[in-house]
Write an enzyme that holds these catalytic residues in place. Structure first.
Site, short mmCIF file in Angstrom:
data_model
loop_
_atom_site.label_atom_id
_atom_site.label_comp_id
_atom_site.label_asym_id
_atom_site.label_seq_id
_atom_site.Cartn_x
_atom_site.Cartn_y
_atom_site.Cartn_z
N THR A 70 0.84 -1.20 0.00
CA THR A 70 0.00 0.00 0.00
C THR A 70 0.87 1.25 0.00
O THR A 70 0.67 2.17 -0.81
CB THR A 70 -0.93 -0.01 1.24
OG1 THR A 70 -1.77 -1.16 1.13
CG2 THR A 70 -1.77 1.24 1.33
N ASN A 149 -5.27 -9.34 -8.13
CA ASN A 149 -5.40 -10.12 -6.90
C ASN A 149 -6.72 -10.86 -6.78
O ASN A 149 -6.83 -11.82 -6.02
CB ASN A 149 -5.21 -9.21 -5.67
CG ASN A 149 -6.04 -7.95 -5.75
OD1 ASN A 149 -5.96 -7.20 -6.72
ND2 ASN A 149 -6.83 -7.70 -4.75
N GLN A 178 1.19 -9.28 -6.53
CA GLN A 178 0.68 -10.65 -6.71
C GLN A 178 1.50 -11.45 -7.72
O GLN A 178 1.25 -12.65 -7.90
CB GLN A 178 -0.79 -10.62 -7.16
CG GLN A 178 -1.74 -10.08 -6.11
CD GLN A 178 -1.93 -11.02 -4.92
OE1 GLN A 178 -1.63 -12.21 -4.98
NE2 GLN A 178 -2.44 -10.48 -3.83
N SER A 198 5.43 -6.51 -2.03
CA SER A 198 5.04 -6.61 -0.61
C SER A 198 5.58 -7.93 -0.05
O SER A 198 5.40 -8.98 -0.66
CB SER A 198 3.51 -6.58 -0.51
OG SER A 198 3.11 -6.89 0.80
N HIS A 200 4.76 -9.73 2.70
CA HIS A 200 3.91 -10.77 3.31
C HIS A 200 3.18 -11.64 2.29
O HIS A 200 2.57 -12.63 2.64
CB HIS A 200 2.95 -10.17 4.34
CG HIS A 200 1.78 -9.41 3.78
ND1 HIS A 200 0.50 -9.92 3.75
CD2 HIS A 200 1.68 -8.16 3.27
CE1 HIS A 200 -0.33 -9.02 3.24
NE2 HIS A 200 0.37 -7.95 2.93
N THR A 236 13.23 6.15 10.66
CA THR A 236 14.32 5.20 10.91
C THR A 236 14.03 3.89 10.19
O THR A 236 12.98 3.29 10.40
CB THR A 236 14.46 4.96 12.42
OG1 THR A 236 14.67 6.22 13.05
CG2 THR A 236 15.61 4.01 12.72
N CYS A 322 -9.33 -7.52 0.79
CA CYS A 322 -9.68 -6.15 1.12
C CYS A 322 -11.18 -5.93 1.07
O CYS A 322 -11.73 -5.18 1.85
CB CYS A 322 -9.04 -5.18 0.13
SG CYS A 322 -7.37 -5.58 -0.21
C1 LIG Z 1 -2.24 -6.30 -5.95
C2 LIG Z 1 -2.04 -5.77 -4.58
N1 LIG Z 1 -1.44 -4.58 -4.42
C3 LIG Z 1 -1.21 -4.06 -3.21
C4 LIG Z 1 -1.58 -4.73 -2.06
C5 LIG Z 1 -1.30 -4.12 -0.72
O1 LIG Z 1 -0.21 -4.74 -0.10
P1 LIG Z 1 0.03 -4.60 1.49
O2 LIG Z 1 -0.93 -5.54 2.14
O3 LIG Z 1 1.46 -5.01 1.68
O4 LIG Z 1 -0.21 -3.18 1.84
C6 LIG Z 1 -2.22 -5.98 -2.18
C7 LIG Z 1 -2.68 -6.70 -0.97
O5 LIG Z 1 -3.65 -7.45 -1.00
C8 LIG Z 1 -2.44 -6.52 -3.47
O6 LIG Z 1 -3.02 -7.70 -3.64
#
Ligand SMILES: Cc1ncc(COP(=O)(O)O)c(C=O)c1O
Length: 377
Positions: A70, A149, A178, A198, A200, A236, A322
């Site tokens: 994000t 996603n 993704q 990202s 995670h 930081t 989301c």
């Molecule tokens: C395509 C896409 N972009 C951005 C994000 C956001 O990533 P983060 O959860 O690390 O903020 C996601 C999370 O579901 C995603 O699927």
């Protein structure tokens, strides 16, 4: 438990958790401090940055560690538009972007920029002709996600990049959240200018990720302060998270082809199985990312299926993490014109290399049972 919700998040790799603990225990100095302890911590941070730069094929000065997808998307949208504002006022994004791009673009609109949306076809794919038609002399930024996603559609990134370079001076950003780890992503494979990753989503830790730029691209910050991350992301730098991000990136990248082939064979198998039910429609397009299968059962709400599977210890989700707690219809499903009979019933299965064939076989048995109970067969 069988976990088929890897597009929402993945289980952190044990090795990465261990690294996080070790770095916190041994390198907890501020990397900006001028004493030796700070210096050693900074060396570790710089070596993490260099490792990422090597994978993505750029220079380490163009890697900015952030709090995740994000933030990286927001940094790209606002930071690039601001940096190159003299080139124009027009921004193009696809209509199926993640909310972290869509909402940032809406904010640009409120600030007076001219934002236009590239439509997608029924497979969720943008057409090069549309990009060609929409590009203008004053287009400053184009942002198109690599893999969607919700449905797993893959965009023709290199074709889009070629037309952008031929027709405009726009900077091209790609959200690879993704796609990284499921397909090759780097500045040589994709002819883009900026890439979001990202951690995670690739068995790293939540709250971490990065924005990478091609060598020739510059950006303005969106956070101001102490000037860390080459002045682009003040605050930081969380060295343990940055080191773990680098590790997640290296691990995901080193097995990408092997994992993609395995994931594809698992999801092909699931699609074959789901197609044996007359009431099921596969929503994911024919050409899709190897780890995402989106489908809907006619007249049955997605959450009914999700709850029934959960009772059997099988974890799946609605079309996106989301929007799964929201009642409004997904913008992606609307954009690909899913029929009313199916739109409330979309379920997403998303896989990672940690899933097994045995889990797929078990899923088939449980799903058959669950569907017959729901439909009262
Ligand atoms: C395509 C896409 N972009 C951005 C994000 C956001 O990533 P983060 O959860 O690390 O903020 C996601 C999370 O579901 C995603 O699927």
């Amino acid at each position: 438990m069988i976990y088929f919700d890897n597009s929402a998040t993945t289980k952190a790799e044990k090795e990465i958790i261990d690294t996080f603990v070790t770095v916190n225990e041994k390198y907890w100095a501020n990397p900006a401090s001028i004493h030796e302890f700070g210096h050693h911590t900074n060396e570790l941070l710089q070596s993490a940055r260099a490792q990422v730069a090597e994978v993505l094929k750029t220079t380490k000065e163009k890697i900015y560690f952030t709090s995740g997808g994000t933030e990286s998307n927001n940094l790209a949208i606002f930071g690039l538009v601001n940096k190159y504002k003299l080139r124009g006022n027009h921004v193009l994004i696809s209509e199926i972007e993640h909310p972290s791009v869509l909402e940032a673009a809406k904010m640009l609109q409120l600030q007076g920029l001219d934002v236009e949306y590239i439509p997608v076809n029924k497979d969720g794919i943008v057409s090069i002709e549309d990009v060609n038609l929409l590009l203008r002399n004053d287009t400053v930024l184009v942002s198109v996600m690599h893999v969607n996603n919700e449905i797993g559609a893959i965009q023709p990134i290199n074709e889009i990049a070629s037309i952008i370079k031929a027709k405009s001076r726009a900077v091209f950003h790609m959200d690879a959240v993704q796609s990284f780890g499921k397909t090759l992503v780097n500045f040589e494979e994709q002819h883009v200018d900026a890439i979001t990753i990202s951690s995670h989503k690739i068995h790293g830790l939540k709250g971490s990720g990065l924005l990478a730029l091609k060598n020739t691209i510059e950006i303005d910050p969106i956070l101001y302060g102490g000037g860390q991350e080459y002045g682009i992301r003040s605050g930081t730098t969380p060295v343990p998270l940055a080191v773990c991000t680098a590790k997640a990136i290296r691990l995901a990248n080193s097995h990408v082809e092997q994992h993609a082939a395995r994931l594809k064979s698992m999801t092909d198998d699931i699609i074959f199985f789901l197609k044996t039910f007359a009431s099921i429609k596969i929503i994911s397009p024919e050409i899709r990312a190897p780890h995402i299968v989106s489908f809907a059962v006619r007249g049955v709400k997605g959450e009914v299926i999700i709850n029934a599977l959960q009772k059997e210890d099988v974890i799946v989700s609605t079309s996106s993490a989301c929007s799964s707690r929201q009642t409004k219809t997904s913008h992606v499903l609307k954009a690909i014109h899913i029929e009313d009979d199916y739109i409330k019933g979309v379920v997403r299965l998303s896989f990672s290399y940690m899933n097994t064939i045995e889990e797929v076989e078990h899923f088939k048995k449980i799903f058959t049972k669950v569907i017959s109970v729901i439909k009262g067969d």
